[in-house]
Design a protein around this motif. Structure first.
Motif, PDB file in Angstrom:
ATOM      1  N   HIS A  19       0.904  -1.255  -0.005  1.00  0.00           N
ATOM      2  CA  HIS A  19       0.138  -0.137  -0.066  1.00  0.00           C
ATOM      3  C   HIS A  19       0.988   1.360  -0.002  1.00  0.00           C
ATOM      4  CE1 HIS A  19      -3.920  -1.624   0.419  1.00  0.00           C
ATOM      5  NE2 HIS A  19      -3.618  -2.586   1.091  1.00  0.00           N
ATOM      6  N   GLN A  20       0.218   2.338  -0.017  1.00  0.00           N
ATOM      7  CA  GLN A  20       0.871   3.796  -0.198  1.00  0.00           C
ATOM      8  C   GLN A  20       1.823   3.721   1.429  1.00  0.00           C
ATOM      9  OE1 GLN A  20      -1.969   6.635  -0.443  1.00  0.00           O
ATOM     10  NE2 GLN A  20      -2.056   6.432  -2.661  1.00  0.00           N
ATOM     11  N   THR A 188      -0.961 -10.842   4.433  1.00  0.00           N
ATOM     12  CA  THR A 188      -0.751  -9.811   4.949  1.00  0.00           C
ATOM     13  C   THR A 188      -0.108  -8.671   4.104  1.00  0.00           C
ATOM     14  OG1 THR A 188       1.411 -10.384   5.923  1.00  0.00           O
ATOM     15  CG2 THR A 188      -0.524 -10.750   7.508  1.00  0.00           C
ATOM     16  N   ASP A 189      -0.811  -7.636   3.967  1.00  0.00           N
ATOM     17  CA  ASP A 189      -0.213  -6.535   3.094  1.00  0.00           C
ATOM     18  C   ASP A 189       0.233  -5.698   4.138  1.00  0.00           C
ATOM     19  OD1 ASP A 189       0.024  -4.626   0.986  1.00  0.00           O
ATOM     20  OD2 ASP A 189      -1.926  -5.112   0.024  1.00  0.00           O
ATOM     21  N   THR A 190       0.855  -4.495   3.479  1.00  0.00           N
ATOM     22  CA  THR A 190       1.699  -3.550   4.423  1.00  0.00           C
ATOM     23  C   THR A 190       0.847  -2.788   5.334  1.00  0.00           C
ATOM     24  OG1 THR A 190       1.713  -1.918   2.420  1.00  0.00           O
ATOM     25  CG2 THR A 190       3.552  -3.435   2.647  1.00  0.00           C
ATOM     26  N   ASN A 191      -0.409  -2.783   5.366  1.00  0.00           N
ATOM     27  CA  ASN A 191      -1.438  -2.168   6.118  1.00  0.00           C
ATOM     28  C   ASN A 191      -1.846  -3.188   7.253  1.00  0.00           C
ATOM     29  OD1 ASN A 191      -2.978  -3.502   4.368  1.00  0.00           O
ATOM     30  ND2 ASN A 191      -4.580  -1.733   4.506  1.00  0.00           N
ATOM     31  N   SER A 192      -1.302  -4.424   7.104  1.00  0.00           N
ATOM     32  CA  SER A 192      -1.823  -5.308   8.107  1.00  0.00           C
ATOM     33  C   SER A 192      -1.057  -5.408   9.529  1.00  0.00           C
ATOM     34  CB  SER A 192      -2.081  -6.815   7.350  1.00  0.00           C
ATOM     35  OG  SER A 192      -2.952  -6.732   6.353  1.00  0.00           O
ATOM     36  N   ASP A 193      -1.669  -6.060  10.417  1.00  0.00           N
ATOM     37  CA  ASP A 193      -1.021  -6.277  11.642  1.00  0.00           C
ATOM     38  C   ASP A 193      -1.050  -7.925  11.711  1.00  0.00           C
ATOM     39  OD1 ASP A 193      -0.439  -6.769  14.172  1.00  0.00           O
ATOM     40  OD2 ASP A 193      -1.907  -5.858  15.301  1.00  0.00           O
ATOM     41  N   ASP A 205      -2.981  -7.736  -1.326  1.00  0.00           N
ATOM     42  CA  ASP A 205      -4.035  -8.524  -0.863  1.00  0.00           C
ATOM     43  C   ASP A 205      -5.403  -8.054  -1.841  1.00  0.00           C
ATOM     44  OD1 ASP A 205      -4.619  -6.116   0.294  1.00  0.00           O
ATOM     45  OD2 ASP A 205      -4.711  -7.026   2.549  1.00  0.00           O
ATOM     46  N   ASP A 206      -4.896  -7.141  -2.760  1.00  0.00           N
ATOM     47  CA  ASP A 206      -6.059  -6.506  -3.650  1.00  0.00           C
ATOM     48  C   ASP A 206      -5.903  -6.990  -5.168  1.00  0.00           C
ATOM     49  OD1 ASP A 206      -7.129  -4.719  -1.807  1.00  0.00           O
ATOM     50  OD2 ASP A 206      -5.139  -3.432  -1.830  1.00  0.00           O
TER      51      ASP A 206
END
Length: 263
Positions: A19-20, A188-193, A205-206
């Motif tokens: 992600h951004q 787990t994308d870069t915005n995930s925990d 994940d998109d």
């Protein structure tokens, strides 16, 4: 043989695009290679290794008689997850995760029983003996239950493990699995925990191609596990039959000797 994860496939599917930068979760720092044009780039060498570990776990779990629950309720993942879960003979939740889906399993099971009862009524001619209004009400309920529970209506009990697309979106499912001690495999994308996830798959994940890659490889691993289980059961049956045959031969020999002494 464990299903392989090819670096070329990860690249082609765009698994490395996160992600951004402003949307990142700092807990994902160990899995980020760098950034480009304001987008985080995921370290695919780590993804490849961790994905391989996840696939080995899935194969072993299914080989031991377990079953995997695929969870993906985001729109672009729904059809893919249904297709791949069913291809492997596994189970899925693709519409919406209902709170208490696993922690309140007895209540969910009663709803599944209700769904199966309505399906039976539709097939055994019961609909012909009730009013159109009653049929309409039951069909509305059946459609609602099928959408929420159709992917798990034949699941024999709580799943052996969860496979999740988008750990951030499916946080409720992950929390329930953690409470029950059910292992979680999650993209787990870069915005995930990543906390609470036993087998992390760092990745986009998109992207449709990426989601298809994750789900198809997990499905392949489950099928490998089923094949291993069939082979092992066949060997056990063969071994049992051989031992039984040897026992029969041995009994006959003893009997023959006894008869000889009697004579």
């Amino acid at each position: 043989m464990t299903v392989e994860v090819q670096m070329r496939d990860l690249l082609d599917a765009g698994v490395h695009f996160g992600h951004q930068i402003r949307r990142w979760n700092p807990k994902m720092r160990p899995f980020i290679y760098g950034e480009r044009n304001g987008i985080h780039i995921i370290d695919l060498q780590k993804t490849q290794k961790l994905f391989k570990d996840a696939l080995s776990f899935v194969e072993q779990t299914v080989a031991e008689g377990g079953h995997i629950l695929f969870v993906a309720t985001k729109k672009q993942a729904q059809e893919i997850v249904v297709e791949e879960a069913e291809r492997a003979g596994m189970f899925h939740i693709h519409h919406r995760w209902l709170g208490g889906m696993m922690t309140n399993w007895q209540t969910v099971r009663s709803s599944i029983t209700k769904l199966k009862r309505i399906e039976k009524m539709a097939n055994d001619g019961t609909y012909e003996s009730i009013t159109k209004r009653e049929v309409s009400l039951k069909e509305r309920l059946r459609i609602k239950l099928e959408r929420s529970l159709g992917g798990i209506k034949n699941m024999p009990g709580l799943p052996s493990a969860l496979f999740v697309i988008d750990a951030k979106k499916e946080f409720t499912a992950i929390a329930e699995a953690n409470r029950l001690g059910i292992p979680v495999i999650a993209v787990t994308d870069t915005n995930s925990d990543p906390n609470g996830i036993d087998y992390i798959i760092p990745g986009n994940d998109d992207s449709l191609k990426a989601i298809k890659l994750y789900a198809s490889l997990i499905s392949d691993a489950a099928l490998e596990g089923k094949q291993r289980r069939r082979s092992e059961l066949t060997k056990e049956d063969s071994s049992f039959s051989s031992e039984g045959g040897r026992s029969q031969v041995k009994v006959k020999r003893l009997k023959s000797r006894d008869e000889d002494e009697a004579n």
